[in-house]
Design a protein around this motif. Sequence first.
Motif, PDB file in Angstrom:
ATOM      1  N   VAL A   1       2.187   0.834  17.825  1.00 40.52           N
ATOM      2  CA  VAL A   1       3.238   1.774  18.237  1.00 40.52           C
ATOM      3  C   VAL A   1       4.609   1.318  17.731  1.00 40.52           C
ATOM      4  O   VAL A   1       5.450   2.123  17.357  1.00 40.52           O
ATOM      5  CB  VAL A   1       3.242   1.953  19.766  1.00 40.52           C
ATOM      6  CG1 VAL A   1       4.444   2.754  20.219  1.00 40.52           C
ATOM      7  CG2 VAL A   1       1.950   2.630  20.217  1.00 40.52           C
ATOM      8  N   LEU A   2       4.818   0.012  17.715  1.00 42.37           N
ATOM      9  CA  LEU A   2       6.117  -0.494  17.272  1.00 42.37           C
ATOM     10  C   LEU A   2       6.138  -0.800  15.776  1.00 42.37           C
ATOM     11  O   LEU A   2       7.161  -1.239  15.245  1.00 42.37           O
ATOM     12  CB  LEU A   2       6.479  -1.752  18.062  1.00 42.37           C
ATOM     13  CG  LEU A   2       6.911  -1.510  19.510  1.00 42.37           C
ATOM     14  CD1 LEU A   2       6.857  -2.794  20.306  1.00 42.37           C
ATOM     15  CD2 LEU A   2       8.307  -0.906  19.577  1.00 42.37           C
ATOM     16  N   GLY A   3       5.008  -0.588  15.116  1.00 40.12           N
ATOM     17  CA  GLY A   3       4.953  -0.860  13.679  1.00 40.12           C
ATOM     18  C   GLY A   3       5.138  -2.329  13.365  1.00 40.12           C
ATOM     19  O   GLY A   3       5.775  -2.678  12.371  1.00 40.12           O
ATOM     20  N   SER A   4       4.587  -3.188  14.197  1.00 41.22           N
ATOM     21  CA  SER A   4       4.802  -4.624  13.980  1.00 41.22           C
ATOM     22  C   SER A   4       3.501  -5.371  13.724  1.00 41.22           C
ATOM     23  O   SER A   4       3.391  -6.543  14.009  1.00 41.22           O
ATOM     24  CB  SER A   4       5.496  -5.218  15.209  1.00 41.22           C
ATOM     25  OG  SER A   4       4.705  -4.990  16.364  1.00 41.22           O
ATOM     26  N   GLU A   5       2.509  -4.652  13.191  1.00 37.76           N
ATOM     27  CA  GLU A   5       1.252  -5.331  12.890  1.00 37.76           C
ATOM     28  C   GLU A   5       1.472  -6.377  11.802  1.00 37.76           C
ATOM     29  O   GLU A   5       2.243  -6.149  10.868  1.00 37.76           O
ATOM     30  CB  GLU A   5       0.221  -4.312  12.404  1.00 37.76           C
ATOM     31  CG  GLU A   5      -0.344  -3.470  13.517  1.00 37.76           C
ATOM     32  CD  GLU A   5      -1.236  -2.405  12.947  1.00 37.76           C
ATOM     33  OE1 GLU A   5      -2.456  -2.577  12.998  1.00 37.76           O
ATOM     34  OE2 GLU A   5      -0.680  -1.428  12.405  1.00 37.76           O
ATOM     35  N   LEU A   6       0.764  -7.473  11.964  1.00 43.00           N
ATOM     36  CA  LEU A   6       0.995  -8.605  11.048  1.00 43.00           C
ATOM     37  C   LEU A   6       0.517  -8.321   9.630  1.00 43.00           C
ATOM     38  O   LEU A   6      -0.592  -7.883   9.395  1.00 43.00           O
ATOM     39  CB  LEU A   6       0.280  -9.851  11.564  1.00 43.00           C
ATOM     40  CG  LEU A   6       1.003 -10.669  12.623  1.00 43.00           C
ATOM     41  CD1 LEU A   6       0.331 -12.021  12.762  1.00 43.00           C
ATOM     42  CD2 LEU A   6       2.468 -10.833  12.297  1.00 43.00           C
ATOM     43  N   GLU A   7       1.417  -8.577   8.679  1.00 45.92           N
ATOM     44  CA  GLU A   7       1.079  -8.518   7.260  1.00 45.92           C
ATOM     45  C   GLU A   7       1.403  -9.898   6.690  1.00 45.92           C
ATOM     46  O   GLU A   7       2.096 -10.691   7.333  1.00 45.92           O
ATOM     47  CB  GLU A   7       1.971  -7.483   6.546  1.00 45.92           C
ATOM     48  CG  GLU A   7       1.987  -6.119   7.174  1.00 45.92           C
ATOM     49  CD  GLU A   7       0.964  -5.187   6.561  1.00 45.92           C
ATOM     50  OE1 GLU A   7       0.382  -5.564   5.528  1.00 45.92           O
ATOM     51  OE2 GLU A   7       0.753  -4.101   7.123  1.00 45.92           O
ATOM     52  N   ASP A   8       0.948 -10.152   5.477  1.00 45.39           N
ATOM     53  CA  ASP A   8       1.214 -11.458   4.868  1.00 45.39           C
ATOM     54  C   ASP A   8       2.697 -11.796   4.850  1.00 45.39           C
ATOM     55  O   ASP A   8       3.092 -12.922   5.119  1.00 45.39           O
ATOM     56  CB  ASP A   8       0.679 -11.495   3.424  1.00 45.39           C
ATOM     57  CG  ASP A   8      -0.834 -11.431   3.421  1.00 45.39           C
ATOM     58  OD1 ASP A   8      -1.420 -11.698   4.487  1.00 45.39           O
ATOM     59  OD2 ASP A   8      -1.416 -11.109   2.369  1.00 45.39           O
ATOM     60  N   HIS A   9       3.495 -10.773   4.509  1.00 39.69           N
ATOM     61  CA  HIS A   9       4.932 -11.066   4.381  1.00 39.69           C
ATOM     62  C   HIS A   9       5.546 -11.497   5.705  1.00 39.69           C
ATOM     63  O   HIS A   9       6.534 -12.216   5.732  1.00 39.69           O
ATOM     64  CB  HIS A   9       5.680  -9.864   3.788  1.00 39.69           C
ATOM     65  CG  HIS A   9       5.764  -8.683   4.704  1.00 39.69           C
ATOM     66  ND1 HIS A   9       6.741  -8.553   5.649  1.00 39.69           N
ATOM     67  CD2 HIS A   9       4.978  -7.584   4.819  1.00 39.69           C
ATOM     68  CE1 HIS A   9       6.573  -7.411   6.298  1.00 39.69           C
ATOM     69  NE2 HIS A   9       5.512  -6.813   5.820  1.00 39.69           N
TER      70      HIS A   9
END
Lengths: 442, 505
Positions: free
Chosen positions: B255-263
């Motif tokens: 919902v907050l668009g804070s899913e973990l990505e490599d960066h």
Amino acid sequence: MAYDGNKRLTATNLSTMYGRITHNENARMKICFCTDMDKSVLLNNFEKRGWMQVTADDDWNFYWAGTQTCRNIFSVDSGYRMHDNQLINHFPNHYELSRKDLLVKNIKRYRKDLERDGNPLAEKVNDGGINGPKYLYLDFIPVTFVLPADYNMFVEEYRKNTQSTWIMKPTGKSQGAGIFLINKLSKLKRWSREAKTSFHPAIGKESYVISRYIENPLLIGGKKFDLRLYVLVTSFRPLKAYLFKLGFCRFCTVKYDTSVTELDNMYVHLTNVSVQKHGGEYNNLHGGKWSVQNLKLYLEGTRGKKVTEKLFGGINWLIVHSLKAVQPVMASDRHCFECYGYDIIIDNNLKAWLVEVNASPSLTSTTVNDRILKYKLIDNILNIVLPPEGIPDVRWNKVPSAENLGNFELLIDEELAAQTQDDNMLSGNMTGGKPRTNNRWK
Amino acid sequence: MDEIREGSIHHTALKFTEDIKQMKIYNNLYKTVQKLTCSPDVKNDDMKNTLEQAMKKHGLETEIRNIVFHLIRNSIKSEVKFSMQTNDPLNYLRRAGIQWERRVRKSLNTMCSELKTTLQGQLRKEQEKEELSNKWTELSNFQVDLSNYRPVYAPKDLLEVLVSLKGPAGANKDDGCSNDDVIPRWEFSHIALPVRNLQELRTVFSEILRNEMTLNDWSATCERILSTRHAPLCQQILKKGLTPILLRGKIWSIVLGSELEDHHNEYWEELKVNVLNTDSIVDKLVFKDVQLTATNDDQYFVFEDVIYQVMLCFSRDSEIADMIKTDWLNTSKLKQYETPQNNIVPFHGICMFAAPFCYLYDSPIALYYTFRAFYVRYCHRLTTINTHNQGIVSLCLLFEKLLQTHEPSLWSHFRELQIQPIRVVFKWLMRAFSGHLHPQELLILWDLILGYDSLEILSLLAIIILSFRKESLMQVSTIEQIEAVLADLSSIKVLPLVQLALSRD
């Protein structure tokens, strides 16, 4: 006024010493309590109920005693006979559960008995580990030996895996006193040489247990903790036990570290408040205590509901079976009830291990919340052990009403379970353990 | 008309395309599309359709949809564009916002000069750097002398400013007002911010009152929705206030668009290196704040070490400064003062916004990014003076209007005692109840904040707690006694209370 009250009571004493009080008198009777312990959580509770304090020599209805006092009362020499309207907070031989060596002995015997009877509970599995087959359902205490009696057995076990760490505990002491860790057999040998030549010859003899140290405890925030749960037993035969829902985790103040250099740092390894209090990091606002409800919330949020439920089911399971292990040897006197402090460690596979059972868990309050919790504990205990009329009576069937359970939940009531089984109605209010095992608790 | 709309959509699409190209995830997105194009699913002769199909199948479509969702959400500013037009009745509020911001920055700068240090800080000595690095996961054992440090400001400081706000309307009221002494001039009603009434709130929060599903189906439904990874759908789940505990962390980050990505991992390492290399006054303030709050809190103390890490990295995060960039923060009046890298002057209790996330995430990195997104979107509005319709001023006004309308007897009780009702609830509002409610209940409250994308629930809960304890409140007559009645919120159950608040007349 107090004097008058006492005088009237002494009068009733004489008339009721050997007889039973009639119910008419019961209704007007004021409850007299007696206690060896000057603890505010106890006294406040008794006062709130309008009870009157008397001495041990007076006729008391309710005695909150130290374990030694209780043993004296029950000893043959004392010649004291309790009447129907008396309750006391210990079973005469509680040490079968609370002494570390006897607990181990009883659990080992319990497993063997079940195994001999071909009970499915005693099923063993070979998990391919170097330690041989394990009990599938009854593997809830770390491998433990009594020293020096089981020394040879210990050495045999030790040699199977020389990498393990072991923890030495004096059997009779509590609150972390005399505990140390060893990781080399030589250290144990040195200790035993020193102990023998010490001024206390008794120490060298039959007074230590050595257990495999749980080296992979579950860490939260990098710190080790153990659980302190309160279990109320109102009868051993049939077994009636309740679990207090407001247990707590006790945290070490120092980050967990298994390195050899930290082996002697007890702030890392021991969670006892009495040990941690002396550490520089001790916080007296929360006292390192974190509620079991928060632990559940955290585990459900980070590990999932199923594994969390499995863990807590496992905890109920180990409590029930530790009680069943001592059931045959306990003197199940109807005047007695007992509140045990269970110390449990959870490892990082979310498996619960029973560390020890305390028959006189501390009623000292370290923080405000602690005082509220312990006050509730005593209040809830009193509600369960007292019959609905509020007067101790051994003739009561010890089935408290649901609203009197307060923060306790029923772990097991063999009498009720037998009844429901007779009715061929396995109802859902048996909360203890895993549902599938309910019918096995016989 | 349609043409204009068509044109504006086209324009917006172009703008977002440019925005996405600037984002850190763009490289990965682009590579994935390249890979898909080479896959056998994509046919040369029908490139457009087959590629679209492949993107759908691969989940890339949802990912892009979510990115657009967050872009739109974050670019809509309910705050009216700042213009110093003299006829705007809210200008004085904006000026107050700037003044407040200047005051706290000045205060921090003064602290720096008193302690003979700068906000940029200085390089750490090699030995200290090594120690800090070794103790990174046990920062509670990192010894810092904090005797000279105190929090820059506390909720009560902000409250004092708020209650003394004087608008043009307020000034007019004074004219010939004879009973000036009887009626204190602390009401917010003179502030011309639009707030909803209960009827309108009931419409907004209607989902809370609808509970037709059984819990068993619900949990399965939530998992199904979560598996679509579709941000707006996940947001819908939260509206019930019955979020399954295990799914909460995942849902919040979608919902907050804070899913973990490599960066994210890389950037976290950068922030950490920055903390290890430089010693800043902000570090001391972080340590001080954690020690004054989370360390002593029996709900959160076990997470102390994680909170240190998170708050230290937070202070170094210049991306935050970009995210909360508002027009009025850029005025020349503020530029004369230095600020921490994240442009946020830490205050007493700021770490309590991060603490509840410890119950959701084991990894400090996952925790950090969701906390950061939550802070930027919500907490920031609670700690600055702003004209946002969910900013702290609007929430105070909402609280006041609801109390006046629906608890008139409490209202007059407070008035007779000459106690401003906002005083007893302000710290709840400013901290979004963190540290006041039991964590389990707090997370439900924050579910609702995220679900409805609204902080109004805070005022609503504050009102119903007062209603709930009305009997005791009516019997006491000093602010100390009132605070004592309201001190312990551990028995408060959020969902039933909010339902009650919404369903009454």
